[in-house]
Design a protein around this motif. Structure first.
Motif, mmCIF file in Angstrom:
data_model
loop_
_atom_site.group_PDB
_atom_site.id
_atom_site.type_symbol
_atom_site.label_atom_id
_atom_site.label_comp_id
_atom_site.label_asym_id
_atom_site.label_seq_id
_atom_site.Cartn_x
_atom_site.Cartn_y
_atom_site.Cartn_z
ATOM 1 N N GLY A 176 -46.517 -4.064 -86.010
ATOM 2 C CA GLY A 176 -46.726 -5.079 -87.032
ATOM 3 C C GLY A 176 -46.976 -4.511 -88.419
ATOM 4 N N LEU A 177 -46.432 -3.341 -88.687
ATOM 5 C CA LEU A 177 -46.605 -2.696 -89.992
ATOM 6 C C LEU A 177 -45.395 -2.958 -90.878
ATOM 7 N N SER A 178 -45.593 -2.843 -92.167
ATOM 8 C CA SER A 178 -44.448 -2.973 -93.081
ATOM 9 C C SER A 178 -44.083 -1.592 -93.607
ATOM 10 N N MET A 179 -42.826 -1.422 -93.909
ATOM 11 C CA MET A 179 -42.340 -0.154 -94.447
ATOM 12 C C MET A 179 -41.996 -0.365 -95.914
ATOM 13 N N ARG A 180 -42.389 0.573 -96.737
ATOM 14 C CA ARG A 180 -42.110 0.448 -98.167
ATOM 15 C C ARG A 180 -41.052 1.451 -98.599
ATOM 16 N N ARG A 181 -41.464 2.628 -98.970
ATOM 17 C CA ARG A 181 -40.528 3.650 -99.414
ATOM 18 C C ARG A 181 -41.140 5.032 -99.218
ATOM 19 N N TRP A 182 -40.287 6.023 -99.312
ATOM 20 C CA TRP A 182 -40.716 7.410 -99.167
ATOM 21 C C TRP A 182 -40.268 8.203 -100.377
ATOM 22 N N ASP A 183 -40.934 9.302 -100.632
ATOM 23 C CA ASP A 183 -40.578 10.192 -101.724
ATOM 24 C C ASP A 183 -39.809 11.378 -101.149
ATOM 25 N N PHE A 184 -38.495 11.235 -101.065
ATOM 26 C CA PHE A 184 -37.675 12.286 -100.472
ATOM 27 C C PHE A 184 -37.512 13.480 -101.399
ATOM 28 N N VAL A 185 -37.600 13.279 -102.701
ATOM 29 C CA VAL A 185 -37.426 14.390 -103.635
ATOM 30 C C VAL A 185 -38.509 15.438 -103.414
ATOM 31 N N ALA A 186 -39.747 15.014 -103.224
ATOM 32 C CA ALA A 186 -40.832 15.969 -102.998
ATOM 33 C C ALA A 186 -40.645 16.705 -101.674
#
Length: 77
Positions: free
Chosen positions: A17-27
Motif C-alpha cells: 500500500g505504498l506510493s512510488m514517487r521518483r528516484w535520483d538515477f544521476v547520483a
C-alpha cells in the motif's frame, strides 16, 4: 535501473500500500567503479589550463564513471 528491478519494487509497493514517487538515477552513476585496469582520459573542462609548462597538452584521468560516459550505465548496477 533494470526493468526486472523496477517491476519488483512496484510490486512490493502495491502489496504494501505504498506510493512510488521518483528516484535520483544521476547520483547512482557516481557510486560505480571502473573495471580493474580500465583507464579513461578526457579533455579538461572549460576554465582549466590545457597546456602544461612543458608545452604538452593536458588531459584528465577519470577515476569514477560519470553520467554521459559509455561505461557509466553498465557500472552502477
Amino acid at each position: 535501473m533494470r526493468a526486472a528491478s523496477l517491476r519488483t519494487l512496484a510490486t512490493l509497493a502495491v502489496k504494501r500500500g505504498l506510493s512510488m514517487r521518483r528516484w535520483d538515477f544521476v547520483a547512482a552513476y557516481l557510486q560505480g567503479e571502473l573495471e580493474d585496469g580500465e583507464v579513461v582520459y578526457c579533455h579538461p573542462p572549460p576554465g582549466y589550463e590545457t597546456t602544461g609548462s612543458d608545452g604538452r597538452t593536458r588531459v584528465c584521468r577519470i577515476l569514477k564513471p560519470v553520467y554521459g560516459m559509455a561505461q557509466a550505465g553498465r557500472r552502477w548496477q
